[in-house]
Design a protein around this motif. Structure first.
Motif, PDB file in Angstrom:
ATOM      1  N   ASN A   1     -12.223   8.582  41.897  1.00  0.00           N
ATOM      2  CA  ASN A   1     -11.297   9.029  41.067  1.00  0.00           C
ATOM      3  C   ASN A   1     -11.125   8.672  39.695  1.00  0.00           C
ATOM      4  O   ASN A   1     -10.703   9.511  39.124  1.00  0.00           O
ATOM      5  CB  ASN A   1     -10.002   9.213  41.895  1.00  0.00           C
ATOM      6  N   ILE A   2     -11.074   7.363  39.475  1.00  0.00           N
ATOM      7  CA  ILE A   2     -10.980   7.024  38.377  1.00  0.00           C
ATOM      8  C   ILE A   2     -12.015   7.317  37.455  1.00  0.00           C
ATOM      9  O   ILE A   2     -11.814   7.288  36.184  1.00  0.00           O
ATOM     10  CB  ILE A   2     -11.095   5.292  38.313  1.00  0.00           C
TER      11      ILE A   2
ATOM     12  N   PHE B   1     -14.063   9.894  37.845  1.00  0.00           N
ATOM     13  CA  PHE B   1     -13.637  11.552  37.382  1.00  0.00           C
ATOM     14  C   PHE B   1     -12.888  11.519  36.315  1.00  0.00           C
ATOM     15  O   PHE B   1     -12.867  12.513  35.576  1.00  0.00           O
ATOM     16  CB  PHE B   1     -13.372  12.395  38.799  1.00  0.00           C
ATOM     17  N   THR B   2     -11.539  10.931  36.590  1.00  0.00           N
ATOM     18  CA  THR B   2     -10.622  11.432  35.846  1.00  0.00           C
ATOM     19  C   THR B   2     -10.783  10.667  34.211  1.00  0.00           C
ATOM     20  O   THR B   2     -10.539  11.263  33.229  1.00  0.00           O
ATOM     21  CB  THR B   2      -9.239  10.500  35.921  1.00  0.00           C
TER      22      THR B   2
ATOM     23  N   ASN C   1     -13.272  13.191  32.590  1.00  0.00           N
ATOM     24  CA  ASN C   1     -12.675  14.436  31.988  1.00  0.00           C
ATOM     25  C   ASN C   1     -11.899  13.905  30.847  1.00  0.00           C
ATOM     26  O   ASN C   1     -11.904  14.963  30.008  1.00  0.00           O
ATOM     27  CB  ASN C   1     -11.678  14.762  33.421  1.00  0.00           C
ATOM     28  N   GLU C   2     -11.292  13.054  30.846  1.00  0.00           N
ATOM     29  CA  GLU C   2     -10.502  12.809  29.370  1.00  0.00           C
ATOM     30  C   GLU C   2     -11.675  12.467  28.320  1.00  0.00           C
ATOM     31  O   GLU C   2     -11.092  13.054  27.112  1.00  0.00           O
ATOM     32  CB  GLU C   2      -9.985  11.329  29.787  1.00  0.00           C
TER      33      GLU C   2
ATOM     34  N   GLU D   1     -12.196  16.304  27.381  1.00  0.00           N
ATOM     35  CA  GLU D   1     -11.072  16.813  26.735  1.00  0.00           C
ATOM     36  C   GLU D   1     -10.984  16.221  25.168  1.00  0.00           C
ATOM     37  O   GLU D   1     -10.626  17.113  24.466  1.00  0.00           O
ATOM     38  CB  GLU D   1      -9.903  16.256  27.515  1.00  0.00           C
TER      39      GLU D   1
ATOM     40  N   ALA E   1     -17.320  16.696  36.876  1.00  0.00           N
ATOM     41  CA  ALA E   1     -16.544  16.784  35.677  1.00  0.00           C
ATOM     42  C   ALA E   1     -17.049  17.526  34.517  1.00  0.00           C
ATOM     43  O   ALA E   1     -16.525  18.622  33.984  1.00  0.00           O
ATOM     44  CB  ALA E   1     -16.037  15.396  35.497  1.00  0.00           C
TER      45      ALA E   1
END
Length: 96
Positions: A46-47, A49-50, A53-54, A57, A91
């Motif tokens: 999850n870390i 993936f996040t 994603n950041e 973005e 992602a």
């Protein structure tokens, strides 16, 4: 064109972002997304993936490349790194 390159890993996931204009290539940013062994594999994924994603973005890459995995001995490590590679691909796919 802007490219995001990723070297997948569950403990340290390296990344680099470059811009290409004509025949010139310049570094935009680079670093690592880090997790610790105290977290479960799901939390670590999850870390990652996040974090990816950041990056997507913030830098809005046109293309993304992920290093291919090559393992000879430690299949346990290979499986977790392959899972990290999978969440990185997810992602990128969700942001296209």
């Amino acid at each position: 064109m802007r490219a995001l390159g990723i070297d997948p890993g569950t403990g340290r996931c390296g990344f680099g972002i470059v811009d290409k204009k004509g025949n010139s290539i310049s570094a935009v940013d680079y670093g690592v997304i880090e997790t610790t062994k105290e977290y479960s594999l799901s939390e670590r994924l999850n870390i990652i993936f996040t974090g990816v994603n950041e990056l997507i973005e913030i830098y809005k890459p046109d293309v993304m490349g992920i290093e291919t995995l090559y393992f000879n001995k430690n299949i346990t490590t290979a499986i977790s790194v392959a899972q990290a590679r999978g969440v990185i691909q997810l992602a990128g796919f969700q942001k296209k």
